[in-house]
Write an enzyme that holds these catalytic residues in place. Structure first.
Site, PDB file in Angstrom:
ATOM      1  CG  HIS A  15      48.555  55.137  43.254  1.00  0.00           C
ATOM      2  ND1 HIS A  15      48.111  53.745  43.539  1.00  0.00           N
ATOM      3  CD2 HIS A  15      47.513  55.816  42.973  1.00  0.00           C
ATOM      4  CE1 HIS A  15      46.817  53.808  43.367  1.00  0.00           C
ATOM      5  NE2 HIS A  15      46.297  55.145  42.826  1.00  0.00           N
ATOM      6  CB  THR A  66      48.042  44.460  43.515  1.00  0.00           C
ATOM      7  OG1 THR A  66      48.672  44.623  42.594  1.00  0.00           O
ATOM      8  CG2 THR A  66      47.191  45.567  44.024  1.00  0.00           C
ATOM      9  CE  LYS A  98      47.435  40.981  40.753  1.00  0.00           C
ATOM     10  NZ  LYS A  98      48.316  41.566  39.612  1.00  0.00           N
TER      11      LYS A  98
END
Ligand SMILES: *Cc1c(COP(=O)(O)O)cnc(C)c1O
Length: 666
Positions: A204, A503, A507
């Site tokens: 990540h 992320t 959105k």
């Protein structure tokens, strides 16, 4: 408080939680500390047993997770730590009242605190204990379930896929080996075959300070058997590396699971990478950098191990639930299929030249902005104009995410208005939100900086109708549900190469915000999907940043050549945003004009240029709405349904399970 972040405890379990179902009958024992000893079993085989110094008991608590309007329900199994012996009568009887409950209190902190502060040795110890506790409970549970079904342990990889979500659960490599060898009495090769066919690892981050390392002292005292197993895993692994790179000590040093430099430590990312059958990054660019920059030697050894699964977000929460006005417009215009199959949003493109539809599109955005404006008024008393451009940067506060670059841009706009050069500037409400890690000094100073700017700007009558700055308190998922739908402009301005995926960017775009961003993380793919003309691109690329880094970056030399930048910095230096206090933000200024480790000044001019393009487009509202519609229409790829299918097909080799849809609404 006073513009600074303050932390308070969130006692979210104090009233109990009705959705969890405890299963004390399936509790597991987890050991810590102690020592190991070798022995010969009844067949004369060499074996090792671990004699832990203490134990905790893990009690499963199951949370049902419903599918969307289907007749299936998944089980999310969470673990709570209990003391193995909750009351020590021995200690009590000799008058040691605290000692009598000490072990109970100690083991219950194991599952009490999320990500304990690892700034101290005690914090680090608790964190490793916690990681091992959750991992061990889950692996024991998987083995128990296999046994209960009468299946041989050698079939473990056919029934379980263990996805290491970052390195936090990477101790699973050693724990599964321990369970298979010490408890199930398998030989090394069989145990390793099972382990390496079951585990996969998702990376990540590339930030070196975020790659977990555990000092050998701590690791060996808490998990002595695991350390032995890791040494053996490493010994065998380095053998295969030597065959490929004979005599190359440099490569050995870089790939070794044990960091031999300075204080010796276990490198959890290397451990995970050696054991995993697949290693993936979370966006195309990030996965490429994992392969070429983070783990080049591993990629040369095992080219097929490395892959990409671009992140996604669930359209149920981030569109259908959080944006009722848009949900309604979508349902009326293209039907309801998009909720399950987000690619159906493409059908919106048929309306891109329909002025009436674009007008309605703009109205749904305005409705969300009104709701957020009310929230802001309730939270801070500040009045913001819902017809202004809502320019939003919400995310954790971190230097690599460059909230301070945005701050400099806001000050530049402020100066233009002050200097009577406001022509062509869109009236903006610039909204920030996010938390800093409690021990991250510079991030906390950035929060103070943003609040200082907000205070000065919002109090200045010259800014009325032109500029407002908001710092949202306590930014979290719940608040995110209000913010993303109410945004016109999504700020995704990290230093190229440093944001793994993001992320929030997805959105925003799904809800029709336009992105101003660098070529970083999933921004790259968002731009590909929505079209380069519908994305405000700026900034240096990852390779330009790394070239600049290599040739020697001297930010202070930039300042004099960019008049607007020197004006902005001068104003901050004079204490204009700190009630005349020239010291408050000095560490931040020195950071930017000294090393500028995140290349804020290097991207400043190009960022301002892109913001000018934003201002121009805002003046043509129908065109803005068209591009907003195209952004939403082309974000089907960023549904988590697509991400999960990719994990299922390519990494877990899990087949879809047929379900009957019985719960659809009439
Ligand atoms: C989506 C989300 C994030 C991630 O945002 P990025 O912009 O991708 O860093 C962080 N916090 C909350 C509350 C979110 O909802």
């Amino acid at each position: 408080r006073d513009g600074w972040q303050v932390e308070i405890t969130d006692k979210w379990l104090k009233g109990g939680w009705p959705w969890e179902i405890p299963h004390p009958d399936q509790a597991c024992f987890v050991g810590f500390g102690g020592r190991t000893e070798s022995y010969r079993d009844e067949h004369g085989h060499y074996r090792v047993r671990w004699i832990p110094e203490e134990h905790a008991i893990g009690v499963p608590h199951d949370v049902p997770v419903l599918g969307y309007r289907v007749n299936t329900c998944n089980r999310l199994r969470l673990w709570r730590a209990d003391a193995s012996e909750s009351f020590d009568f021995g200690a009590f009887n000799i008058g040691d009242y605290y000692g009598a409950v000490e072990e109970k209190v100690g083991s219950e902190t194991l599952s009490k605190v999320l990500y304990p502060n690892d700034g101290t040795d005690e914090g680090r110890r608790l964190r490793l204990k916690q990681q091992h506790f959750f991992v061990s409970c889950s692996l024991q549970d998987m083995l128990r379930s296999l046994e209960q079904r009468g299946l041989p342990v050698t079939e473990f990889p056919d029934h379980w896929a263990v996805q290491l979500n970052d390195t936090h659960p990477a101790i699973a490599v050693a724990e599964l080996m321990r369970l298979l060898i010490d408890d199930k009495h398998l030989d090394w090769e069989t145990a390793w075959d099972i382990t390496s066919r079951s585990l996969a690892y998702t990376n990540h981050t590339l930030l070196p300070e975020a790659l977990e390392k555990w000092g050998l002292g701590l690791f060996g005292s808490l998990l002595p058997r695991h350390l032995e197993l890791i040494y053996e895993i490493n010994r065998r692994f380095l053998q295969t590396v030597r065959l490929k790179y004979p005599g190359n000590e440099d490569v050995l040093r870089r790939v070794s699971i044990i960091d031999e430099e300075g204080g010796k430590a276990v490198r959890m990312a290397n451990l995970a990478t050696v054991a995993a059958h697949h290693v993936n990054g979370v966006a195309a660019l990030h996965s490429e950098l994992v392969r070429t920059k983070l783990f080049p030697e591993f990629a040369a050894l095992w080219p097929d191990k490395f892959t990409n699964v671009t992140n996604g977000v669930t359209p149920r929460r981030w569109l259908a639930l959080s944006n009722p006005p848009l949900r309604q417009l979508l349902n009326e215009s293209i039907g309801e299929g998009w909720v399950r199959n987000l690619d159906e949003l493409r059908a919106l493109e048929q309306f891109q030249h329909d002025s009436g539809f674009l007008e309605r599109w703009g109205q749904t955005k305005l409705a969300c902005k009104r709701t957020l404006a009310h929230y802001i008024q309730r939270q801070s008393g500040l009045l913001v104009d819902p017809s202004s451009l809502f320019d939003v940067q919400v995310k954790r506060i971190h230097e690599y995410k460059r909230q301070h670059l945005n701050a400099l841009q806001v000050i530049a706009q402020y100066l233009r208005i002050k200097n009577g050069q406001a022509d062509g500037l869109a009236p903006r409400t610039v909204i920030f939100g996010g938390k800093a890690a409690p021990g991250y000094y510079m991030a906390k100073l950035i929060i103070r900086f943003l609040n200082g700017i907000a205070e000065t700007v919002n109090a200045d009558p010259d800014m009325d109708g032109r500029l407002r700055v908001v710092f949202l308190q306590d930014y979290n998922v719940k608040l995110g549900e209000r913010v993303y739908p109410a945004s016109d402009l999504s700020e995704q301005i990290s230093t190229a190469g440093l944001e793994a995926s993001g992320t929030g960017n997805m959105k925003f775009a799904m809800n029709g915000a336009l992105t101003i961003g660098t070529l970083d993380g999933a921004n790259v793919e968002i731009r590909e999907q929505v079209g380069a003309d519908n994305f405000f691109l700026f900034g240096k690329t990852e390779s330009e940043i790394s070239a600049l880094h290599a040739e020697g970056y001297r930010p202070w030399e930039l300042i004099s050549s960019i008049p607007e930048l020197s004006e902005v910095l001068k104003l901050v230096e004079q204490g204009h945003f700190s009630n005349g206090d020239g010291d408050l933000f000095r560490p931040l200024l020195e950071n930017l004009t000294g090393r500028d480790p995140f290349f804020v000044l290097a991207d400043f001019s190009d960022y301002l240029r892109a913001q000018d393009a934003v201002n121009r487009l805002w003046a043509d509202r129908e065109q803005w709405n068209r591009i907003s519609l195209l952004n939403a229409a082309r974000t089907g790829f960023f549904s988590s349904d697509r991400s999960i299918s990719e994990y299922a097909e390519r990494i877990w080799r899990a087949e879809p399970f047929p379900i009957t849809i019985t719960c659809d609404m009439p």
